[in-house]
Scaffold this motif. Structure first.
Motif, mmCIF file in Angstrom:
data_model
loop_
_atom_site.group_PDB
_atom_site.id
_atom_site.type_symbol
_atom_site.label_atom_id
_atom_site.label_comp_id
_atom_site.label_asym_id
_atom_site.label_seq_id
_atom_site.Cartn_x
_atom_site.Cartn_y
_atom_site.Cartn_z
ATOM 1 N N HIS A 22 32.563 -15.053 9.842
ATOM 2 C CA HIS A 22 31.228 -14.610 9.461
ATOM 3 C C HIS A 22 31.268 -13.554 8.363
ATOM 4 N N GLU A 25 31.675 -15.504 5.125
ATOM 5 C CA GLU A 25 30.426 -16.170 4.775
ATOM 6 C C GLU A 25 29.382 -15.159 4.313
ATOM 7 N N SER A 26 29.348 -14.008 4.955
ATOM 8 C CA SER A 26 28.406 -12.957 4.564
ATOM 9 C C SER A 26 28.716 -12.443 3.164
ATOM 10 N N ALA A 28 29.963 -14.152 0.871
ATOM 11 C CA ALA A 28 29.587 -15.219 -0.055
ATOM 12 C C ALA A 28 28.076 -15.298 -0.244
ATOM 13 N N GLY A 29 27.328 -14.514 0.540
ATOM 14 C CA GLY A 29 25.882 -14.453 0.356
ATOM 15 C C GLY A 29 25.036 -15.181 1.382
ATOM 16 N N HIS A 30 25.613 -15.568 2.491
ATOM 17 C CA HIS A 30 24.851 -16.247 3.540
ATOM 18 C C HIS A 30 24.194 -15.200 4.447
ATOM 19 N N PRO A 31 22.864 -15.100 4.440
ATOM 20 C CA PRO A 31 22.211 -14.062 5.256
ATOM 21 C C PRO A 31 22.324 -14.305 6.766
ATOM 22 N N ALA A 32 22.396 -15.557 7.190
ATOM 23 C CA ALA A 32 22.500 -15.844 8.624
ATOM 24 C C ALA A 32 23.839 -15.367 9.181
ATOM 25 N N ALA A 33 24.875 -15.419 8.369
ATOM 26 C CA ALA A 33 26.187 -14.962 8.820
ATOM 27 C C ALA A 33 26.172 -13.468 9.086
ATOM 28 N N ASN A 36 24.460 -12.848 12.463
ATOM 29 C CA ASN A 36 25.253 -13.261 13.618
ATOM 30 C C ASN A 36 26.499 -12.422 13.814
#
Length: 60
Positions: A22, A25-26, A28-33, A36
């Protein structure tokens, strides 16, 4: 008590791997990661405290 400690170690290692995934992924710019990530850290912390408690109880 040994089995409990081993299960908690497995849970702790699994949540650390979950957190690492996570985190990447965070970054890389994924807000859901990022959302979580917090519960995984809490679970890893509780598992660590459980392992610590089991180790103390084993040597008493």
């Amino acid at each position: 008590m040994v089995l409990t400690k081993m299960v908690l170690i497995v849970v702790m290692l699994a949540t650390i791997a979950f957190e690492e995934t996570h985190f990447r992924e965070s970054a890389a710019g994924h807000p859901a990661a990022a959302r979580n990530s917090k519960p995984g850290g809490i679970v890893a912390g509780v598992a660590f405290l459980g392992v610590l408690f089991a180790a103390v109880r084993a040597f008493k």
